[in-house]
Scaffold this active site. Sequence first.
Site, short mmCIF file in Angstrom:
data_model
loop_
_atom_site.label_atom_id
_atom_site.label_comp_id
_atom_site.label_asym_id
_atom_site.label_seq_id
_atom_site.Cartn_x
_atom_site.Cartn_y
_atom_site.Cartn_z
N GLN A 88 0.56 -0.76 0.25
CA GLN A 88 -0.02 -0.03 -0.45
C GLN A 88 0.90 1.21 0.08
O GLN A 88 -0.08 2.04 0.08
CB GLN A 88 -0.82 0.09 1.16
CG GLN A 88 -1.87 -1.47 1.08
CD GLN A 88 -2.93 -1.40 2.49
OE1 GLN A 88 -3.10 -0.09 3.09
NE2 GLN A 88 -3.32 -2.84 2.23
N HIS A 156 -1.17 -0.02 5.93
CA HIS A 156 -2.00 1.32 6.34
C HIS A 156 -1.23 2.88 7.44
O HIS A 156 -0.87 3.06 8.09
CB HIS A 156 -2.35 0.60 7.82
CG HIS A 156 -3.63 -0.74 7.97
ND1 HIS A 156 -3.84 -1.39 9.37
CD2 HIS A 156 -4.47 -1.33 6.78
CE1 HIS A 156 -4.57 -2.31 8.44
NE2 HIS A 156 -4.77 -2.07 7.55
N GLU A 248 -15.40 1.66 8.93
CA GLU A 248 -16.80 2.50 9.90
C GLU A 248 -16.10 3.52 9.04
O GLU A 248 -15.26 4.39 8.09
CB GLU A 248 -15.87 2.82 11.11
CG GLU A 248 -16.26 1.06 11.59
CD GLU A 248 -15.22 1.57 13.00
OE1 GLU A 248 -14.71 1.02 13.65
OE2 GLU A 248 -14.33 2.90 13.40
N TYR A 269 -8.44 -11.50 10.64
CA TYR A 269 -8.32 -12.12 9.55
C TYR A 269 -8.21 -13.63 9.30
O TYR A 269 -9.00 -14.40 9.11
CB TYR A 269 -7.62 -11.81 8.92
CG TYR A 269 -7.54 -10.31 8.14
CD1 TYR A 269 -8.44 -10.48 7.03
CD2 TYR A 269 -6.46 -9.18 8.68
CE1 TYR A 269 -8.40 -9.03 6.94
CE2 TYR A 269 -6.98 -7.96 8.13
CZ TYR A 269 -7.84 -7.43 7.04
OH TYR A 269 -8.31 -6.28 6.81
#
Length: 374
Positions: A88, A156, A248, A269
């Site tokens: 990411q 993240h 969320e 997970y």
Amino acid sequence: MRFTLSTTYYALASATAALAAPGQVTPRQGVPFQTTPITDFAEPWALAFLPDQRILVTEKGGALRLVDPTTRSKGNIVGVPRVQYGGQGGLGDVVLHPQFAENSLLYFSYAEPGDASQAGAVVARARLMLNANGGGALEGVEVLWRQSSKYTSQGHFGHRILFGTNSTMWISSGERQQFNPAQDMSTNLGKIIRLNDDGSIPEGNPFAGQGGVAAEVWALGIRNPLGIDLDEQGRLWEIEMGPRGGDELNLIQQGGNYGWPIVSQGDHYDGRDIPNHETRPEFIAPKAYWVPVISPASMIIYKGNMFPRWRGNALIAGLGAMGLVRVEISGDTAREAQRMSMGRRIRCIRESADGALWVLEDGPGGRLLRLTPA
């Protein structure tokens, strides 16, 4: 993990209320816009509009591109620092200073390389100097903020950037897949950060008295925050990826703690349970959440007139949802109202001055698309 479209939404009456029973939405409703492709990119991540309506687009590998939507030409902006590309990580968000027309200041985020393949998110600014050939350069690059730790983890980072009307800068800082830092005030991971436009600490930050990086923090208990925007009342909304379930949408409060990793509407997970928000009322519960996930990658609160019925709604770019998700916001409550399938993972959504929507598809060959009413 396989992402699927959810047919349920969940809403909260207030931050401390019990979670509402699920309602039903149609997962693939008619698309109420026409799509105009402009051009494509190598893993685009974010976009920003210049005053002349040309568009800056970041590519995760480290390129900053300048697009003329009229001619569909693409130029290069040189001077971007080296990024840690992988997973990411890479070149991230790009935004203009609110007084860009006077100061030419551009703000951008990226995964900064460290030792032994480690990386951490940073936010930098530079002056954007455009040339007559459809390109330009970044001059005087200055890092204003860093995540307080670097990791070999490639996930993240968060690192979305948002300016308020008074040049206050918000930064979303992910917890780098490390879990506990989101509750640790000695680190700025897993937090919503509030700074002045020069990186200094503004008045009113709730933890300023603690010193250190805690002075930067506006809210904590955040997992992987990839969308932030202000509504027309000046309230800050944030959307984040949950674990196995539990994406969320949060209404961010000064000094608020949103509970990660202690509570979540999803599970780990590996299947291990995470207590739900109902079990720990001291943490602020989300206004809406998704099980299964939609994998939100970006969000705006729509303020334009081109889609008048959507004004004040959250429009979410969904990776797992393969399109856009519209959430109606009424006071302190929120509920999913519509799914708009686009057949591709959508990485970023932004609104131009005329109220049109612009989105970036995710991945190699991801296109820049302009969305207008059908």
